[in-house]
Design a protein around this motif. Structure first.
Motif, PDB file in Angstrom:
ATOM      1  N   GLY A  19     -29.830 -26.594 -22.692  1.00 21.06           N
ATOM      2  CA  GLY A  19     -28.986 -26.709 -23.859  1.00 21.06           C
ATOM      3  C   GLY A  19     -29.304 -25.599 -24.778  1.00 21.06           C
ATOM      4  O   GLY A  19     -30.413 -25.503 -24.851  1.00 21.06           O
ATOM      5  N   VAL A  20     -28.168 -25.074 -25.257  1.00 19.92           N
ATOM      6  CA  VAL A  20     -28.525 -24.112 -26.185  1.00 19.92           C
ATOM      7  C   VAL A  20     -28.240 -24.360 -27.741  1.00 19.92           C
ATOM      8  O   VAL A  20     -27.143 -24.935 -27.917  1.00 19.92           O
ATOM      9  N   ILE A  21     -29.218 -24.483 -28.640  1.00 22.76           N
ATOM     10  CA  ILE A  21     -29.237 -24.821 -29.971  1.00 22.76           C
ATOM     11  C   ILE A  21     -29.606 -23.717 -30.896  1.00 22.76           C
ATOM     12  O   ILE A  21     -30.024 -22.820 -30.564  1.00 22.76           O
ATOM     13  N   MET A  22     -29.518 -24.402 -32.266  1.00 24.72           N
ATOM     14  CA  MET A  22     -29.673 -23.696 -33.299  1.00 24.72           C
ATOM     15  C   MET A  22     -31.128 -24.006 -33.614  1.00 24.72           C
ATOM     16  O   MET A  22     -31.435 -25.338 -33.579  1.00 24.72           O
ATOM     17  N   GLN A  82     -19.864  -9.916 -37.904  1.00 25.65           N
ATOM     18  CA  GLN A  82     -19.926  -9.512 -39.447  1.00 25.65           C
ATOM     19  C   GLN A  82     -21.115  -9.894 -40.117  1.00 25.65           C
ATOM     20  O   GLN A  82     -21.421  -9.549 -41.266  1.00 25.65           O
ATOM     21  N   GLN A  83     -21.676 -11.058 -39.528  1.00 24.44           N
ATOM     22  CA  GLN A  83     -22.904 -11.676 -40.239  1.00 24.44           C
ATOM     23  C   GLN A  83     -24.097 -10.801 -40.093  1.00 24.44           C
ATOM     24  O   GLN A  83     -25.267 -11.006 -40.723  1.00 24.44           O
ATOM     25  N   GLU A  84     -24.054  -9.895 -39.355  1.00 28.59           N
ATOM     26  CA  GLU A  84     -24.986  -8.690 -39.151  1.00 28.59           C
ATOM     27  C   GLU A  84     -26.523  -9.432 -38.439  1.00 28.59           C
ATOM     28  O   GLU A  84     -27.391  -9.546 -39.067  1.00 28.59           O
ATOM     29  N   PRO A  85     -26.278 -10.188 -37.467  1.00 30.55           N
ATOM     30  CA  PRO A  85     -27.473 -10.869 -36.777  1.00 30.55           C
ATOM     31  C   PRO A  85     -28.516  -9.717 -36.350  1.00 30.55           C
ATOM     32  O   PRO A  85     -28.225  -8.693 -35.899  1.00 30.55           O
ATOM     33  N   ILE A  86     -29.599 -10.234 -36.377  1.00 29.17           N
ATOM     34  CA  ILE A  86     -30.635  -9.469 -35.734  1.00 29.17           C
ATOM     35  C   ILE A  86     -30.464  -9.968 -34.191  1.00 29.17           C
ATOM     36  O   ILE A  86     -30.837 -10.815 -33.795  1.00 29.17           O
ATOM     37  N   ILE A  87     -30.585  -8.848 -33.300  1.00 31.76           N
ATOM     38  CA  ILE A  87     -30.817  -8.996 -31.830  1.00 31.76           C
ATOM     39  C   ILE A  87     -31.953  -8.711 -31.306  1.00 31.76           C
ATOM     40  O   ILE A  87     -32.578  -7.599 -31.355  1.00 31.76           O
ATOM     41  N   VAL A  88     -32.566  -9.491 -30.460  1.00 34.33           N
ATOM     42  CA  VAL A  88     -33.747  -9.440 -29.849  1.00 34.33           C
ATOM     43  C   VAL A  88     -33.755  -9.662 -28.511  1.00 34.33           C
ATOM     44  O   VAL A  88     -32.772 -10.183 -27.885  1.00 34.33           O
ATOM     45  N   SER A  89     -34.675  -9.326 -27.710  1.00 32.15           N
ATOM     46  CA  SER A  89     -34.693  -9.248 -26.393  1.00 32.15           C
ATOM     47  C   SER A  89     -35.047 -10.584 -25.550  1.00 32.15           C
ATOM     48  O   SER A  89     -34.531 -10.934 -24.566  1.00 32.15           O
ATOM     49  N   THR A  90     -35.727 -11.450 -26.108  1.00 29.69           N
ATOM     50  CA  THR A  90     -36.372 -12.410 -25.615  1.00 29.69           C
ATOM     51  C   THR A  90     -36.282 -13.693 -26.701  1.00 29.69           C
ATOM     52  O   THR A  90     -36.527 -13.592 -27.821  1.00 29.69           O
ATOM     53  N   THR A  91     -36.367 -14.938 -26.164  1.00 30.38           N
ATOM     54  CA  THR A  91     -36.483 -15.996 -27.023  1.00 30.38           C
ATOM     55  C   THR A  91     -37.593 -16.290 -27.521  1.00 30.38           C
ATOM     56  O   THR A  91     -37.734 -16.679 -28.688  1.00 30.38           O
ATOM     57  N   ALA A  92     -38.844 -15.588 -27.007  1.00 34.60           N
ATOM     58  CA  ALA A  92     -40.255 -15.666 -27.661  1.00 34.60           C
ATOM     59  C   ALA A  92     -40.020 -14.810 -29.015  1.00 34.60           C
ATOM     60  O   ALA A  92     -40.698 -15.207 -29.755  1.00 34.60           O
ATOM     61  N   GLN A  93     -39.392 -13.691 -28.983  1.00 33.24           N
ATOM     62  CA  GLN A  93     -39.189 -12.796 -30.095  1.00 33.24           C
ATOM     63  C   GLN A  93     -38.532 -13.659 -31.281  1.00 33.24           C
ATOM     64  O   GLN A  93     -39.027 -13.592 -32.407  1.00 33.24           O
ATOM     65  N   LEU A  94     -37.409 -14.283 -30.716  1.00 35.71           N
ATOM     66  CA  LEU A  94     -36.720 -15.016 -31.493  1.00 35.71           C
ATOM     67  C   LEU A  94     -37.441 -16.068 -32.537  1.00 35.71           C
ATOM     68  O   LEU A  94     -37.458 -16.112 -33.648  1.00 35.71           O
ATOM     69  N   VAL A 105     -32.105 -18.511 -39.292  1.00 32.08           N
ATOM     70  CA  VAL A 105     -31.798 -19.399 -38.322  1.00 32.08           C
ATOM     71  C   VAL A 105     -31.733 -18.601 -36.844  1.00 32.08           C
ATOM     72  O   VAL A 105     -31.424 -17.555 -36.856  1.00 32.08           O
ATOM     73  N   GLY A 106     -32.291 -19.213 -35.933  1.00 31.28           N
ATOM     74  CA  GLY A 106     -32.257 -18.709 -34.578  1.00 31.28           C
ATOM     75  C   GLY A 106     -30.934 -19.463 -33.896  1.00 31.28           C
ATOM     76  O   GLY A 106     -30.846 -20.542 -33.905  1.00 31.28           O
ATOM     77  N   ALA A 107     -29.951 -18.691 -33.448  1.00 32.16           N
ATOM     78  CA  ALA A 107     -28.639 -19.098 -33.018  1.00 32.16           C
ATOM     79  C   ALA A 107     -28.720 -19.105 -31.252  1.00 32.16           C
ATOM     80  O   ALA A 107     -27.552 -19.565 -31.119  1.00 32.16           O
ATOM     81  N   THR A 108     -29.503 -18.730 -30.583  1.00 31.16           N
ATOM     82  CA  THR A 108     -29.407 -18.860 -29.279  1.00 31.16           C
ATOM     83  C   THR A 108     -30.729 -19.195 -28.672  1.00 31.16           C
ATOM     84  O   THR A 108     -31.444 -18.609 -28.055  1.00 31.16           O
ATOM     85  N   VAL A 109     -31.151 -20.250 -28.917  1.00 28.93           N
ATOM     86  CA  VAL A 109     -32.246 -20.942 -28.514  1.00 28.93           C
ATOM     87  C   VAL A 109     -32.133 -21.918 -27.342  1.00 28.93           C
ATOM     88  O   VAL A 109     -31.310 -23.052 -27.654  1.00 28.93           O
ATOM     89  N   ASP A 110     -32.999 -21.876 -26.457  1.00 29.10           N
ATOM     90  CA  ASP A 110     -33.019 -22.769 -24.983  1.00 29.10           C
ATOM     91  C   ASP A 110     -33.584 -23.819 -25.879  1.00 29.10           C
ATOM     92  O   ASP A 110     -34.742 -23.940 -26.372  1.00 29.10           O
ATOM     93  N   HIS A 111     -33.066 -25.107 -25.605  1.00 31.53           N
ATOM     94  CA  HIS A 111     -33.614 -26.190 -26.385  1.00 31.53           C
ATOM     95  C   HIS A 111     -34.754 -26.719 -25.945  1.00 31.53           C
ATOM     96  O   HIS A 111     -35.527 -26.744 -27.160  1.00 31.53           O
ATOM     97  N   PHE A 112     -35.609 -26.313 -25.300  1.00 31.43           N
ATOM     98  CA  PHE A 112     -36.819 -26.758 -24.927  1.00 31.43           C
ATOM     99  C   PHE A 112     -37.834 -25.759 -25.895  1.00 31.43           C
ATOM    100  O   PHE A 112     -38.944 -26.067 -26.198  1.00 31.43           O
TER     101      PHE A 112
END
Length: 117
Positions: A19-22, A82-94, A105-112
């Motif tokens: 599941g991908v959550i915010m 256009q929201q100018e998100p910050i893009i990182v390489s890994t979920t850990a960085q996020l 907000v983290g918008a691409t988080v593996d649920h666990f």
């Protein structure tokens, strides 16, 4: 919601479901201001490096972006960019950025990942 052909003699042929959550830091962003639906990410309050996403080279994030476009259309994706998100390489960085309060907000988080200590 799995199709009947995914099961045979009580054996399942599902490789993996994630599941991908915010996620957000409740010490930084009050719950009443946190996004509740994907379209809430377009809220002007989240513009200007306040959203953090994992790059689409990651399979989970790639699939999420594909499905968001299918669900909400290309205009949603343009507006999301256009929201100018910050893009990182890994979920850990996020997650680290959320914990430090560097993004709302983290918008691409593996649920666990959201529940790890």
């Amino acid at each position: 919601a799995y199709p009947p052909e995914a099961s045979d003699r009580d054996q399942w042929a599902i490789a993996r479901i994630v599941g991908v959550i915010m996620a957000y830091n409740r010490n930084i962003l009050p719950a009443e201001k946190a996004p509740k639906a994907w379209v809430d990410l377009l809220n002007p309050d989240f513009k200007g490096r306040k959203l953090v996403i994992q790059d689409s080279a990651a399979g989970t994030s790639f699939n999420q972006m594909y499905l968001l476009e299918k669900q909400f259309g290309a205009d949603f994706m343009r507006r999301f960019g256009q929201q100018e998100p910050i893009i990182v390489s890994t979920t850990a960085q996020l997650i680290d950025m959320l914990v430090r309060g560097e993004a709302l907000v983290g918008a691409t988080v593996d649920h666990f990942r959201a529940f790890e200590p």
